[in-house]
Design a protein around this motif. Structure first.
Motif, PDB file in Angstrom:
ATOM      1  N   THR A 115       0.827  -1.205   0.000  1.00 35.16           N
ATOM      2  CA  THR A 115       0.000   0.000   0.000  1.00 35.16           C
ATOM      3  C   THR A 115       0.863   1.256   0.000  1.00 35.16           C
ATOM      4  O   THR A 115       0.577   2.228  -0.712  1.00 35.16           O
ATOM      5  CB  THR A 115      -0.951  -0.015   1.211  1.00 35.16           C
ATOM      6  OG1 THR A 115      -1.756  -1.210   1.141  1.00 35.16           O
ATOM      7  CG2 THR A 115      -1.854   1.190   1.227  1.00 35.16           C
ATOM      8  N   LYS A 116       1.942   1.241   0.800  1.00 35.41           N
ATOM      9  CA  LYS A 116       2.829   2.413   0.850  1.00 35.41           C
ATOM     10  C   LYS A 116       3.524   2.630  -0.491  1.00 35.41           C
ATOM     11  O   LYS A 116       3.611   3.766  -0.974  1.00 35.41           O
ATOM     12  CB  LYS A 116       3.859   2.245   1.967  1.00 35.41           C
ATOM     13  CG  LYS A 116       3.254   2.376   3.339  1.00 35.41           C
ATOM     14  CD  LYS A 116       4.277   2.119   4.429  1.00 35.41           C
ATOM     15  CE  LYS A 116       3.591   2.173   5.785  1.00 35.41           C
ATOM     16  NZ  LYS A 116       4.479   1.791   6.864  1.00 35.41           N
ATOM     17  N   LEU A 117       4.008   1.560  -1.089  1.00 34.63           N
ATOM     18  CA  LEU A 117       4.662   1.688  -2.393  1.00 34.63           C
ATOM     19  C   LEU A 117       3.659   2.108  -3.464  1.00 34.63           C
ATOM     20  O   LEU A 117       3.985   2.907  -4.349  1.00 34.63           O
ATOM     21  CB  LEU A 117       5.341   0.375  -2.784  1.00 34.63           C
ATOM     22  CG  LEU A 117       6.660   0.091  -2.091  1.00 34.63           C
ATOM     23  CD1 LEU A 117       7.069  -1.370  -2.293  1.00 34.63           C
ATOM     24  CD2 LEU A 117       7.752   1.020  -2.589  1.00 34.63           C
ATOM     25  N   LEU A 118       2.443   1.599  -3.384  1.00 33.60           N
ATOM     26  CA  LEU A 118       1.420   1.991  -4.347  1.00 33.60           C
ATOM     27  C   LEU A 118       1.145   3.485  -4.248  1.00 33.60           C
ATOM     28  O   LEU A 118       1.037   4.166  -5.274  1.00 33.60           O
ATOM     29  CB  LEU A 118       0.134   1.187  -4.130  1.00 33.60           C
ATOM     30  CG  LEU A 118      -1.023   1.525  -5.071  1.00 33.60           C
ATOM     31  CD1 LEU A 118      -0.649   1.325  -6.537  1.00 33.60           C
ATOM     32  CD2 LEU A 118      -2.258   0.694  -4.708  1.00 33.60           C
ATOM     33  N   ALA A 119       1.052   4.011  -3.050  1.00 34.17           N
ATOM     34  CA  ALA A 119       0.796   5.449  -2.876  1.00 34.17           C
ATOM     35  C   ALA A 119       1.920   6.283  -3.486  1.00 34.17           C
ATOM     36  O   ALA A 119       1.658   7.278  -4.183  1.00 34.17           O
ATOM     37  CB  ALA A 119       0.616   5.783  -1.396  1.00 34.17           C
ATOM     38  N   VAL A 120       3.167   5.882  -3.262  1.00 33.94           N
ATOM     39  CA  VAL A 120       4.314   6.597  -3.837  1.00 33.94           C
ATOM     40  C   VAL A 120       4.275   6.515  -5.359  1.00 33.94           C
ATOM     41  O   VAL A 120       4.464   7.519  -6.063  1.00 33.94           O
ATOM     42  CB  VAL A 120       5.642   6.014  -3.283  1.00 33.94           C
ATOM     43  CG1 VAL A 120       6.840   6.548  -4.048  1.00 33.94           C
ATOM     44  CG2 VAL A 120       5.772   6.318  -1.801  1.00 33.94           C
ATOM     45  N   ALA A 121       4.012   5.319  -5.868  1.00 33.56           N
ATOM     46  CA  ALA A 121       3.972   5.120  -7.320  1.00 33.56           C
ATOM     47  C   ALA A 121       2.841   5.922  -7.962  1.00 33.56           C
ATOM     48  O   ALA A 121       3.034   6.539  -9.018  1.00 33.56           O
ATOM     49  CB  ALA A 121       3.825   3.630  -7.641  1.00 33.56           C
ATOM     50  N   LEU A 122       1.673   5.929  -7.350  1.00 31.78           N
ATOM     51  CA  LEU A 122       0.542   6.670  -7.922  1.00 31.78           C
ATOM     52  C   LEU A 122       0.810   8.167  -7.945  1.00 31.78           C
ATOM     53  O   LEU A 122       0.455   8.849  -8.918  1.00 31.78           O
ATOM     54  CB  LEU A 122      -0.750   6.361  -7.160  1.00 31.78           C
ATOM     55  CG  LEU A 122      -1.329   4.972  -7.373  1.00 31.78           C
ATOM     56  CD1 LEU A 122      -2.525   4.756  -6.454  1.00 31.78           C
ATOM     57  CD2 LEU A 122      -1.701   4.732  -8.824  1.00 31.78           C
ATOM     58  N   GLU A 123       1.421   8.674  -6.892  1.00 31.51           N
ATOM     59  CA  GLU A 123       1.757  10.104  -6.870  1.00 31.51           C
ATOM     60  C   GLU A 123       2.701  10.434  -8.030  1.00 31.51           C
ATOM     61  O   GLU A 123       2.522  11.429  -8.734  1.00 31.51           O
ATOM     62  CB  GLU A 123       2.394  10.472  -5.533  1.00 31.51           C
ATOM     63  CG  GLU A 123       2.728  11.946  -5.412  1.00 31.51           C
ATOM     64  CD  GLU A 123       3.331  12.305  -4.057  1.00 31.51           C
ATOM     65  OE1 GLU A 123       4.001  13.352  -4.000  1.00 31.51           O
ATOM     66  OE2 GLU A 123       3.140  11.563  -3.084  1.00 31.51           O
ATOM     67  N   TRP A 124       3.696   9.601  -8.232  1.00 31.10           N
ATOM     68  CA  TRP A 124       4.645   9.805  -9.336  1.00 31.10           C
ATOM     69  C   TRP A 124       3.924   9.685 -10.686  1.00 31.10           C
ATOM     70  O   TRP A 124       4.132  10.508 -11.582  1.00 31.10           O
ATOM     71  CB  TRP A 124       5.786   8.787  -9.244  1.00 31.10           C
ATOM     72  CG  TRP A 124       6.846   9.028 -10.267  1.00 31.10           C
ATOM     73  CD1 TRP A 124       7.977   9.770 -10.108  1.00 31.10           C
ATOM     74  CD2 TRP A 124       6.870   8.546 -11.613  1.00 31.10           C
ATOM     75  NE1 TRP A 124       8.707   9.777 -11.277  1.00 31.10           N
ATOM     76  CE2 TRP A 124       8.046   9.034 -12.218  1.00 31.10           C
ATOM     77  CE3 TRP A 124       6.021   7.749 -12.369  1.00 31.10           C
ATOM     78  CZ2 TRP A 124       8.401   8.754 -13.534  1.00 31.10           C
ATOM     79  CZ3 TRP A 124       6.349   7.463 -13.685  1.00 31.10           C
ATOM     80  CH2 TRP A 124       7.527   7.963 -14.254  1.00 31.10           C
ATOM     81  N   MET A 125       3.084   8.665 -10.812  1.00 34.22           N
ATOM     82  CA  MET A 125       2.375   8.441 -12.078  1.00 34.22           C
ATOM     83  C   MET A 125       1.493   9.633 -12.436  1.00 34.22           C
ATOM     84  O   MET A 125       1.461  10.061 -13.591  1.00 34.22           O
ATOM     85  CB  MET A 125       1.540   7.151 -11.990  1.00 34.22           C
ATOM     86  CG  MET A 125       2.387   5.886 -11.942  1.00 34.22           C
ATOM     87  SD  MET A 125       1.427   4.411 -11.499  1.00 34.22           S
ATOM     88  CE  MET A 125       0.344   4.240 -12.915  1.00 34.22           C
ATOM     89  N   GLU A 126       0.781  10.168 -11.454  1.00 30.31           N
ATOM     90  CA  GLU A 126      -0.095  11.314 -11.717  1.00 30.31           C
ATOM     91  C   GLU A 126       0.694  12.517 -12.210  1.00 30.31           C
ATOM     92  O   GLU A 126       0.224  13.275 -13.051  1.00 30.31           O
ATOM     93  CB  GLU A 126      -0.890  11.658 -10.455  1.00 30.31           C
ATOM     94  CG  GLU A 126      -1.959  10.641 -10.147  1.00 30.31           C
ATOM     95  CD  GLU A 126      -2.580  10.797  -8.767  1.00 30.31           C
ATOM     96  OE1 GLU A 126      -2.080  11.614  -7.956  1.00 30.31           O
ATOM     97  OE2 GLU A 126      -3.563  10.084  -8.494  1.00 30.31           O
ATOM     98  N   ALA A 127       1.904  12.680 -11.709  1.00 28.24           N
ATOM     99  CA  ALA A 127       2.752  13.809 -12.109  1.00 28.24           C
ATOM    100  C   ALA A 127       3.448  13.578 -13.449  1.00 28.24           C
ATOM    101  O   ALA A 127       3.974  14.526 -14.033  1.00 28.24           O
ATOM    102  CB  ALA A 127       3.799  14.073 -11.031  1.00 28.24           C
ATOM    103  N   HIS A 128       3.443  12.331 -13.937  1.00 28.95           N
ATOM    104  CA  HIS A 128       4.185  11.996 -15.154  1.00 28.95           C
ATOM    105  C   HIS A 128       3.303  11.331 -16.204  1.00 28.95           C
ATOM    106  O   HIS A 128       3.777  10.499 -16.985  1.00 28.95           O
ATOM    107  CB  HIS A 128       5.366  11.086 -14.816  1.00 28.95           C
ATOM    108  CG  HIS A 128       6.403  11.764 -13.989  1.00 28.95           C
ATOM    109  ND1 HIS A 128       6.334  11.835 -12.618  1.00 28.95           N
ATOM    110  CD2 HIS A 128       7.523  12.431 -14.339  1.00 28.95           C
ATOM    111  CE1 HIS A 128       7.368  12.509 -12.161  1.00 28.95           C
ATOM    112  NE2 HIS A 128       8.102  12.889 -13.182  1.00 28.95           N
ATOM    113  N   SER A 129       2.039  11.709 -16.258  1.00 24.23           N
ATOM    114  CA  SER A 129       1.117  11.148 -17.239  1.00 24.23           C
ATOM    115  C   SER A 129       0.276  12.266 -17.822  1.00 24.23           C
ATOM    116  O   SER A 129      -0.119  13.184 -17.109  1.00 24.23           O
ATOM    117  CB  SER A 129       0.193  10.116 -16.580  1.00 24.23           C
ATOM    118  OG  SER A 129      -0.667   9.540 -17.542  1.00 24.23           O
ATOM    119  N   ASP A 130       0.002  12.163 -19.108  1.00 23.96           N
ATOM    120  CA  ASP A 130      -0.910  13.142 -19.716  1.00 23.96           C
ATOM    121  C   ASP A 130      -2.275  12.511 -20.011  1.00 23.96           C
ATOM    122  O   ASP A 130      -3.007  12.971 -20.869  1.00 23.96           O
ATOM    123  CB  ASP A 130      -0.288  13.748 -20.983  1.00 23.96           C
ATOM    124  CG  ASP A 130      -0.154  12.757 -22.125  1.00 23.96           C
ATOM    125  OD1 ASP A 130      -0.526  11.567 -21.957  1.00 23.96           O
ATOM    126  OD2 ASP A 130       0.319  13.155 -23.198  1.00 23.96           O
TER     127      ASP A 130
END
Length: 176
Positions: A115-130
């Protein structure tokens, strides 16, 4: 027990990431779910996916990001990997972000690291996706599907994921 450290993966992690990935895949899909992969196909997949050289190349991939959960003794317990979307869906674009792997070792299950890694990954994904965020997940992994649904992902399609010549039935999940 000291709380594991979540940090970006580095090149020096390649061998440990490979070992963790290989063991977690076997523990999850072979031992856990009982998928009867032919030995040659499983070996070819594990070698291609989790050799130190393969991991080093993936760590250097443009647009990709990796994180690890590291125990106080330096042991890697879990990891997540994101990057440009590669899923075969008609609405998917390489400029969209994909969660490619979220692996937690058998010994670290239940610590909340996924869950912690998913939260970090999702934050990064949202900032790096169009566009939308994407995840491919094995059709029989109901626990993972439930976790991703809790974060707003919905089934958008299906595809077959090759493990050697063996083809796993996978779901394509999308958010956004």
């Amino acid at each position: 027990m000291t709380e594991p450290l979540i940090r970006p993966a580095v090149d020096a992690d390649a061998a440990a990431l490979g070992e963790l990935g290989r063991q977690t895949f076997v523990d999850t899909f072979v031992a856990g779910f009982g998928i009867p992969y032919p030995a040659d196909d499983l070996t070819a997949f594990l070698d291609a996916s989790f050799s130190p050289e393969a991991i080093r190349a993936k760590l250097r991939e443009p647009g990709a990001a990796w994180w690890v959960a590291e125990a106080a003794n330096g042991e890697l317990l879990a990891f997540a990997n994101t990057g440009p979307n590669t899923l075969p869906h008609p609405d998917a674009r390489p400029s969209h972000a994909e969660l490619r792997r979220l692996y937690v070792s058998k010994s670290a299950q239940g610590l909340g690291l996924g869950t912690k890694l998913l939260a970090v990954a999702l934050e990064w994904m949202e900032a790096h996706s169009d566009g939308p965020l994407w995840i491919g997940v094995w059709s029989g992994n109901l626990k993972a599907q439930k976790l991703y649904a809790a974060y707003g992902f919905e089934k958008a399609g299906e595809y077959q994921y090759p493990v050697g010549r063996w083809l796993d039935d996978e779901f394509i999940l999308r958010r956004g």
